[in-house]
Design an enzyme around this catalytic site. Sequence first.
Site, PDB file in Angstrom:
ATOM      1  N   CYS A   1       0.789  -1.015   0.020  1.00  0.00           N
ATOM      2  CA  CYS A   1       0.074  -0.173   0.009  1.00  0.00           C
ATOM      3  C   CYS A   1       1.093   1.064   0.021  1.00  0.00           C
ATOM      4  CB  CYS A   1      -0.981  -0.010   1.205  1.00  0.00           C
ATOM      5  SG  CYS A   1      -0.313  -0.006   2.734  1.00  0.00           S
TER       6      CYS A   1
ATOM      7  N   HIS B   1      -2.813   1.400   6.776  1.00  0.00           N
ATOM      8  CA  HIS B   1      -2.994   1.434   5.344  1.00  0.00           C
ATOM      9  C   HIS B   1      -3.263   2.670   4.765  1.00  0.00           C
ATOM     10  CE1 HIS B   1      -4.068  -1.043   1.798  1.00  0.00           C
ATOM     11  NE2 HIS B   1      -5.263  -0.038   1.616  1.00  0.00           N
TER      12      HIS B   1
ATOM     13  N   HIS C   1      -5.802   1.959  -4.361  1.00  0.00           N
ATOM     14  CA  HIS C   1      -4.825   1.416  -3.634  1.00  0.00           C
ATOM     15  C   HIS C   1      -4.400   0.087  -3.824  1.00  0.00           C
ATOM     16  CE1 HIS C   1      -7.890  -0.834  -0.900  1.00  0.00           C
ATOM     17  NE2 HIS C   1      -8.313  -0.844  -2.001  1.00  0.00           N
TER      18      HIS C   1
END
Length: 344
Positions: free
Chosen positions: A259, A308, A320
């Site tokens: 991420c 994240h 993402h």
Amino acid sequence: MASHRRPKQPSRARVTVLTTAAAAAVAISAQAANAAPSEKPSKDEVKAKVDKLYEQAEQATEKYNGAKEKQEKLQKEISTIQDDVARGQEELNELRDSIGLAAAAQYRSGTIDSSLQLFLSSNPDDYLDKASTADQLSAQQVEALKKIQEKQRELAQERAEASDKLKDLAATRTELGKKKKEVQSKLAEAQKLLNSLTAAEKAAIAAEDARASRSASSRVDLGNSTPASSRAAAAFSAAQSKIGSPYVYGASGPSSFDCSGLTSWAYAQAGVSIPRTSQAQANAGTRIYSQSDLQVGDLVIFYSDQHHVGFYAGNGQVLHAPRTGTVVRYESINNMPFQFGVRI
């Protein structure tokens, strides 16, 4: 003559105990026979557990990324200090050589004095501390000694700093190894769960992920949201060019990403350097707490521990790298616990 005694009969108490034990054994056997076998977890239950393990793996991945970033930074700092020490030692040697030449000239002429002998001492500090000796030195000699003293102090300080950083580097490498094992352990546990499914169940889960990636990659209405800045637009465009690239823990491009690897790589393509980890990226700009104020290219931080991160893509969507087993794709911002946005 053989004995023909009558066998001894068991006592009434013993008969009662044996009868009770036998009855209990029969009852237990009956219960075991009638008990339903433990139910195998359903495909959805397995998938929920696997998703949780993937989330835990991502948490460990961001800590791994942080340790790796720290290791690289320490290695550069240590290299710089060691170069400085090497140059400093050369300068110190040159200063001592120049003083040695002066002493040799006086020796040949027979005029060397005790003050110049001090130049050849391994510890001129002690000599300088004596006022009677310092009075015998010329201004030029005093200046030369001061330079030697200063250079010795600098080298001692730099060597001590390098030693501390080397210890920190060793600890960081140990932490890096632990986090890597933690990630691998979570992924292996998830794979073990997936392997417990039937071929049909595994195929169904894979198909679900594939459908999610396809639909999130090609049929997303992003609206007409305005980019946060020209560089944010450039970073978001770079991330869009990687749609479909696989998620790989610890990867930061150009062919695979985790991420924070995606966001840091994309901003680098726009000429902007941001930290490597999601937690550090959370502090890399101005925080935006209302989703309605987000603009395209803003970073979006998820989960309370900020493990994240993705790009705001417009119209309530994020772009993402979700987790192991998926690819870079669009997804609803509401699919994860939103914390805040960050405008770089």
